[in-house]
Design a protein around this motif. Structure first.
Motif, PDB file in Angstrom:
ATOM      1  N   GLU A 283       0.848  -1.161   0.082  1.00 57.97           N
ATOM      2  CA  GLU A 283       0.082   0.112  -0.055  1.00 57.97           C
ATOM      3  C   GLU A 283       1.055   1.454  -0.021  1.00 57.97           C
ATOM      4  O   GLU A 283       1.868   1.378   0.950  1.00 57.97           O
ATOM      5  N   LYS A 284       0.729   2.302  -0.946  1.00 56.55           N
ATOM      6  CA  LYS A 284       1.632   3.240  -1.092  1.00 56.55           C
ATOM      7  C   LYS A 284       0.790   4.479  -1.679  1.00 56.55           C
ATOM      8  O   LYS A 284      -0.360   4.346  -2.307  1.00 56.55           O
ATOM      9  N   ILE A 285       1.642   5.577  -1.439  1.00 60.90           N
ATOM     10  CA  ILE A 285       1.181   7.109  -1.869  1.00 60.90           C
ATOM     11  C   ILE A 285       1.786   7.484  -3.238  1.00 60.90           C
ATOM     12  O   ILE A 285       3.097   7.262  -2.932  1.00 60.90           O
ATOM     13  N   HIS A 286       1.299   8.018  -3.985  1.00 63.55           N
ATOM     14  CA  HIS A 286       2.223   8.398  -5.060  1.00 63.55           C
ATOM     15  C   HIS A 286       1.562   9.901  -5.368  1.00 63.55           C
ATOM     16  O   HIS A 286       0.325  10.186  -5.262  1.00 63.55           O
ATOM     17  N   PHE A 287       2.509  10.950  -5.369  1.00 64.15           N
ATOM     18  CA  PHE A 287       1.801  12.393  -5.712  1.00 64.15           C
ATOM     19  C   PHE A 287       2.260  12.782  -7.167  1.00 64.15           C
ATOM     20  O   PHE A 287       3.314  12.570  -7.672  1.00 64.15           O
ATOM     21  N   CYS A 288       1.066  13.135  -7.774  1.00 68.00           N
ATOM     22  CA  CYS A 288       1.292  13.331  -9.059  1.00 68.00           C
ATOM     23  C   CYS A 288       1.727  14.949  -9.515  1.00 68.00           C
ATOM     24  O   CYS A 288       2.134  15.744  -8.526  1.00 68.00           O
ATOM     25  N   ASP A 289       2.532  15.444 -10.482  1.00 61.15           N
ATOM     26  CA  ASP A 289       3.297  16.297 -10.718  1.00 61.15           C
ATOM     27  C   ASP A 289       2.578  17.771 -10.117  1.00 61.15           C
ATOM     28  O   ASP A 289       3.083  18.511  -9.393  1.00 61.15           O
ATOM     29  N   PRO A 290       1.300  18.076 -10.623  1.00 60.49           N
ATOM     30  CA  PRO A 290       0.637  19.074 -10.052  1.00 60.49           C
ATOM     31  C   PRO A 290       0.745  19.111  -8.390  1.00 60.49           C
ATOM     32  O   PRO A 290       0.453  20.554  -7.923  1.00 60.49           O
ATOM     33  N   SER A 291       0.694  18.459  -7.709  1.00 61.20           N
ATOM     34  CA  SER A 291       0.860  18.420  -6.389  1.00 61.20           C
ATOM     35  C   SER A 291       2.005  19.019  -5.935  1.00 61.20           C
ATOM     36  O   SER A 291       1.938  19.891  -4.606  1.00 61.20           O
ATOM     37  N   TRP A 292       3.137  18.973  -6.630  1.00 58.11           N
ATOM     38  CA  TRP A 292       4.405  19.543  -6.166  1.00 58.11           C
ATOM     39  C   TRP A 292       4.348  21.012  -6.223  1.00 58.11           C
ATOM     40  O   TRP A 292       5.307  21.795  -5.584  1.00 58.11           O
ATOM     41  N   THR A 293       3.318  21.611  -6.848  1.00 57.84           N
ATOM     42  CA  THR A 293       3.220  23.168  -6.955  1.00 57.84           C
ATOM     43  C   THR A 293       2.573  23.849  -5.624  1.00 57.84           C
ATOM     44  O   THR A 293       2.667  25.128  -5.537  1.00 57.84           O
ATOM     45  N   ARG A 294       2.032  22.925  -4.917  1.00 55.93           N
ATOM     46  CA  ARG A 294       1.391  23.450  -3.709  1.00 55.93           C
ATOM     47  C   ARG A 294       2.530  23.911  -2.721  1.00 55.93           C
ATOM     48  O   ARG A 294       3.337  23.075  -2.394  1.00 55.93           O
ATOM     49  N   GLY A 295       2.336  25.176  -2.129  1.00 59.25           N
ATOM     50  CA  GLY A 295       3.353  25.328  -0.957  1.00 59.25           C
ATOM     51  C   GLY A 295       2.984  24.989   0.251  1.00 59.25           C
ATOM     52  O   GLY A 295       2.393  24.071   0.660  1.00 59.25           O
ATOM     53  N   SER A 296       3.741  25.508   1.428  1.00 61.05           N
ATOM     54  CA  SER A 296       3.616  25.225   2.660  1.00 61.05           C
ATOM     55  C   SER A 296       2.566  26.164   3.211  1.00 61.05           C
ATOM     56  O   SER A 296       2.063  27.202   2.656  1.00 61.05           O
ATOM     57  N   ALA A 297       1.620  25.258   4.197  1.00 60.54           N
ATOM     58  CA  ALA A 297       0.720  26.383   4.776  1.00 60.54           C
ATOM     59  C   ALA A 297       1.089  27.428   5.395  1.00 60.54           C
ATOM     60  O   ALA A 297       0.155  28.312   5.688  1.00 60.54           O
ATOM     61  N   GLY A 298       2.154  27.209   6.161  1.00 59.02           N
ATOM     62  CA  GLY A 298       2.801  28.618   6.718  1.00 59.02           C
ATOM     63  C   GLY A 298       3.061  29.526   5.656  1.00 59.02           C
ATOM     64  O   GLY A 298       3.336  30.769   6.548  1.00 59.02           O
ATOM     65  N   ASP A 299       3.188  29.422   4.510  1.00 57.69           N
ATOM     66  CA  ASP A 299       3.372  30.641   3.604  1.00 57.69           C
ATOM     67  C   ASP A 299       2.068  31.140   3.066  1.00 57.69           C
ATOM     68  O   ASP A 299       2.043  31.975   2.108  1.00 57.69           O
ATOM     69  N   VAL A 300       0.972  30.749   3.535  1.00 58.68           N
ATOM     70  CA  VAL A 300      -0.333  31.195   2.903  1.00 58.68           C
ATOM     71  C   VAL A 300      -0.487  32.715   3.356  1.00 58.68           C
ATOM     72  O   VAL A 300      -0.400  33.125   4.390  1.00 58.68           O
ATOM     73  N   ASP A 301      -0.893  33.504   2.489  1.00 54.64           N
ATOM     74  CA  ASP A 301      -1.025  35.181   2.810  1.00 54.64           C
ATOM     75  C   ASP A 301      -2.483  35.202   3.349  1.00 54.64           C
ATOM     76  O   ASP A 301      -3.453  35.279   2.729  1.00 54.64           O
ATOM     77  N   CYS A 302      -2.477  35.425   4.625  1.00 55.43           N
ATOM     78  CA  CYS A 302      -3.897  35.549   5.215  1.00 55.43           C
ATOM     79  C   CYS A 302      -4.653  36.757   4.757  1.00 55.43           C
ATOM     80  O   CYS A 302      -5.704  36.635   4.680  1.00 55.43           O
ATOM     81  N   ALA A 303      -3.901  37.813   4.198  1.00 56.00           N
ATOM     82  CA  ALA A 303      -4.693  39.202   3.773  1.00 56.00           C
ATOM     83  C   ALA A 303      -5.446  38.781   2.519  1.00 56.00           C
ATOM     84  O   ALA A 303      -6.394  39.257   1.938  1.00 56.00           O
ATOM     85  N   SER A 304      -4.955  37.745   1.776  1.00 48.02           N
ATOM     86  CA  SER A 304      -5.454  37.401   0.413  1.00 48.02           C
ATOM     87  C   SER A 304      -6.760  36.346   0.509  1.00 48.02           C
ATOM     88  O   SER A 304      -7.385  36.179  -0.345  1.00 48.02           O
ATOM     89  N   LEU A 305      -6.966  35.777   1.761  1.00 49.78           N
ATOM     90  CA  LEU A 305      -8.151  34.857   1.878  1.00 49.78           C
ATOM     91  C   LEU A 305      -9.342  35.445   1.890  1.00 49.78           C
ATOM     92  O   LEU A 305      -9.826  36.748   2.369  1.00 49.78           O
ATOM     93  N   ASP A 306     -10.346  34.589   1.417  1.00 49.43           N
ATOM     94  CA  ASP A 306     -11.949  35.086   1.625  1.00 49.43           C
ATOM     95  C   ASP A 306     -12.292  34.988   3.164  1.00 49.43           C
ATOM     96  O   ASP A 306     -11.627  34.282   3.857  1.00 49.43           O
ATOM     97  N   PRO A 307     -13.398  35.517   3.441  1.00 52.14           N
ATOM     98  CA  PRO A 307     -13.880  35.289   4.810  1.00 52.14           C
ATOM     99  C   PRO A 307     -14.652  33.848   5.113  1.00 52.14           C
ATOM    100  O   PRO A 307     -14.801  33.556   6.219  1.00 52.14           O
ATOM    101  N   PHE A 308     -14.237  33.268   3.828  1.00 53.45           N
ATOM    102  CA  PHE A 308     -14.809  31.596   4.002  1.00 53.45           C
ATOM    103  C   PHE A 308     -13.647  30.657   3.609  1.00 53.45           C
ATOM    104  O   PHE A 308     -12.706  31.191   2.992  1.00 53.45           O
ATOM    105  N   PRO A 309     -13.371  29.510   3.906  1.00 51.97           N
ATOM    106  CA  PRO A 309     -12.407  28.531   3.690  1.00 51.97           C
ATOM    107  C   PRO A 309     -12.365  28.351   2.078  1.00 51.97           C
ATOM    108  O   PRO A 309     -13.451  27.989   1.727  1.00 51.97           O
ATOM    109  N   SER A 310     -11.444  28.292   1.395  1.00 48.49           N
ATOM    110  CA  SER A 310     -11.396  27.945  -0.063  1.00 48.49           C
ATOM    111  C   SER A 310     -10.055  27.570  -0.503  1.00 48.49           C
ATOM    112  O   SER A 310      -9.169  27.415   0.204  1.00 48.49           O
TER     113      SER A 310
END
Length: 304
Positions: free
Chosen positions: A171-198
Motif C-alpha cells: 500500500e503506497k502513496i504517489h504524488f502527481c506532478d501538479p501536487s508539487w506546485t502546492r506550497g507550505s501552509a505556513g506561507d499562505v497569505d492571510c490577507a488574500s483569503l476570503d471570509p470563508f475557507p477556499s
C-alpha cells in the motif's frame, strides 16, 4: 478509489500551466521490486515516511524528496493534524463546518479526533509525527498505471492517490506532478483569503493528510473502524474542496452528515481550516482563533 482531484476548472488550468511534467518515471513492469528506504538525502526524523523509486542524484527527485521530508520534519503535518484534532475535541467552528456533532447513533467527534490523533502522534517526544506514518511508503512511480481498473496521474486534475500496488503488494502513496506546485501552509497569505475557507489556502500538507487518511492502517485501526474513502456528493461527483466537503453536511445541500467521517477531504480541509485560522487570527488566544473564518464555504455547483 483513493484520489485527490481539483474540481474547479480554473484551478486545474492554472495548475496545468504552472506545473509541466517535471519527472516522468518509467512504467516498466518490475520483476524484482525494490524495497522502500529511509530519507536518502540525510537523517530522517522520527516516524518519517519511507521512500521508493526516487533517484537522489536527479535534481527534480531531490527537490521532491526535500519537500516530502520537510512537510513531516518541519512539524507542519503534526501542526495541521493536531489543530484538526483539537477542533474536533472542542467542537469548534472549523469542525462544525465539515462534520456533525455526536448523537446517540454515532460519536462523530471521537472518530474524527482519533483518526487525526493517530496521524499527529501523542506528543513532541513521539517523533515528528505519529508512529503509523513511519509505515507509510511514498512511491515516485505512477504505479496505478499498471492497473487498468484504477485512475493514475494521466487523469486530468489528479493530485495524488493511495493504493495497493499489484506488482509488489504494498500500500503506497504517489504524488502527481501538479501536487508539487502546492506550497507550505505556513506561507499562505492571510490577507488574500476570503471570509470563508477556499482553495486559496491549499497546501501540500493538505494533500498529504488526505492521502494519509486513506491508509488501511488509519481509519480501521481507530474508533471509526472504517476505511476512509472519497465520498461523492449528491450529484455523483467526489466531495473534494471546501464547497463540496461542506455540502455533504449542509442541510440545504446534500444533508448527508453520516458520510462525512469516511470522506478523506473532510479531514484534510477541516484540519487545514483549523491551522490557517490559528495562523491568521488577530487574537489566537484560547479558542478565539477558531472564529477567523466568519462564513461557511459557498454552495457547490452541481455537475450537469
Amino acid at each position: 478509489m483513493s484520489l485527490s482531484k481539483v474540481l474547479t476548472l480554473a484551478l486545474v488550468v492554472a495548475v496545468a500551466r504552472a506545473s509541466p511534467v517535471l519527472n516522468n518515471p518509467s512504467r516498466v513492469l518490475r520483476r524484482d521490486p525494490p524495497a522502500p528506504s529511509a530519507y536518502p538525502l540525510g537523517d530522517a526524523c522520527g516516524h518519517e515516511w519511507q521512500y521508493l523509486n526516487f533517484n537522489p542524484d536527479d535534481d527534480t527527485d531531490k527537490a521532491h524528496l526535500q519537500k516530502l521530508h520537510d512537510v513531516i520534519c518541519s512539524g507542519e503535518m503534526r501542526a495541521i493534524s493536531s489543530y484538526g484534532r483539537a477542533s474536533a475535541r472542542d467542537v469548534l467552528a472549523p469542525y462544525k463546518r465539515y462534520f456533525p456533532e455526536s448523537d446517540e447513533e454515532d460519536d462523530f467527534q471521537t472518530h474524527v479526533k482519533d483518526v487525526l490523533g493517530l496521524i499527529a502522534g501523542t506528543s513532541s517526544t513521539d517523533g515528528a509525527i505519529g508512529t503509523v506514518v513511519g509505515t507509510f511508503v511514498v512511491d515516485n512511480l505512477d504505479f496505478a498505471a499498471n492497473d487498468p481498473d484504477e485512475a493514475d496521474c494521466t487523469d486530468e486534475g489528479t493530485l495524488a492517490y493511495t493504493l495497493t500496488d499489484q506488482l509488489d503488494s504494498r500500500e503506497k502513496i504517489h504524488f502527481c506532478d501538479p501536487s508539487w506546485t502546492r506550497g507550505s501552509a505556513g506561507d499562505v497569505d492571510c490577507a488574500s483569503l476570503d471570509p470563508f475557507p477556499s482553495t486559496k489556502m491549499d497546501s501540500f500538507s493538505r494533500i498529504a493528510l488526505h492521502e494519509m487518511t486513506h491508509y488501511s492502517s488509519v481509519g480501521p485501526e481507530t474508533s471509526l473502524a472504517q476505511q476512509i474513502q472519497d465520498v461523492k456528493n449528491a450529484d455523483g461527483e467526489p466531495a473534494y474542496d471546501p464547497p463540496r466537503v461542506h455540502g455533504l453536511l449542509d442541510p440545504e445541500q446534500d444533508d448527508n452528515p453520516a458520510v462525512t467521517e469516511i470522506n478523506a477531504d473532510s479531514y484534510a480541509w477541516m484540519s487545514l481550516d483549523a491551522w490557517i485560522s490559528r495562523k491568521c487570527a488577530a487574537d489566537p488566544s484560547g479558542n478565539n482563533w477558531a472564529s477567523f473564518f466568519t462564513q461557511s464555504p459557498p454552495p457547490y455547483e452541481p455537475a450537469e
